[in-house]
Design a protein around this motif. Sequence first.
Motif, PDB file in Angstrom:
ATOM      1  N   PRO A 212       0.835  -1.207   0.000  1.00 53.88           N
ATOM      2  CA  PRO A 212       0.000   0.000   0.000  1.00 53.88           C
ATOM      3  C   PRO A 212       0.866   1.253   0.000  1.00 53.88           C
ATOM      4  CG  PRO A 212      -0.712  -1.541   1.694  1.00 53.88           C
ATOM      5  CD  PRO A 212       0.596  -2.042   1.186  1.00 53.88           C
ATOM      6  N   GLU A 222      -8.218   1.771  -1.368  1.00 51.06           N
ATOM      7  CA  GLU A 222      -7.230   0.949  -2.073  1.00 51.06           C
ATOM      8  C   GLU A 222      -6.985   1.401  -3.507  1.00 51.06           C
ATOM      9  OE1 GLU A 222      -7.053  -3.406  -0.163  1.00 51.06           O
ATOM     10  OE2 GLU A 222      -8.750  -3.067  -1.494  1.00 51.06           O
ATOM     11  N   ARG A 225      -3.795   3.238  -4.624  1.00 51.59           N
ATOM     12  CA  ARG A 225      -2.567   2.510  -4.962  1.00 51.59           C
ATOM     13  C   ARG A 225      -2.408   2.370  -6.473  1.00 51.59           C
ATOM     14  NH1 ARG A 225      -2.086  -3.583  -3.052  1.00 51.59           N
ATOM     15  NH2 ARG A 225      -3.265  -2.612  -1.354  1.00 51.59           N
TER      16      ARG A 225
END
Length: 254
Positions: A212, A222, A225
């Motif tokens: 991450p 998420e 990322r």
Amino acid sequence: MERNPLVVVSSRIDTAAREANARGSVTSDHSNIATAVRRAESADIGCAIVDCHDDASEAAAREAGAYTVRTDLSEIPPTHNYKMPSGIARVAHTVTRFDRHCNHDLIIHMPEHFADIDPRYLRALMYPLASNEVAMATLVGPPSYDARVDAPKVRVEWIENRKVYVMPEARVGTIQQFSRRADRLGSEDVFCHIPVYLYRRSALDRIVREPPSDRELDENIEAIRVLDLGLRVEALYVPDGPKDLVDDPTAAYD
């Protein structure tokens, strides 16, 4: 180039479900799974499977006639020394077990609690990946004044000449940023994020190999990322999205 999409419906794991699962007792009835499977099949874009985590979710999926893959979360290593397995890691783990020979080149991840999704959204979500430069696509909707202050939001640069023939009212654009804070995105072209994702298989495999990013951990999103890896992410705008797809703060999938 011919595409072979796979729709993965993930069973929902909440705090209560985690505790019940640890005790070995049955969790929720997962009544949304059957509806989610029917919607995925109605989209008619590829086969659908259900990623189950307990007996109740597996039973609900099988009763709906779905193919199931049972996930043991303990088999998925943490992505960070203080961040437990992620939703992306869970999907990638399931896809690898189901499709070891990489026959499916596009992966659509649909969480269980989005069971009321319009199948047209899933068909239209294929359009952003017409370009080989796009690694991931996701749904966005108009700003909702009823949404939580910390609900995920996106800033989008729209591509005016892109047409979505299966859903003419939809638009396609490139996502510039994700954030839970509107002040970090500016005042224009900010939209609600609807966390239904389409991944190019090769991009998904790369994403889960990377740790991450700091910004991802800060925002707890998420998808950041993917941007931080320099990959292109596109949005499909659905005008009536927030009416049908309400972000549930209690829903968890990892």
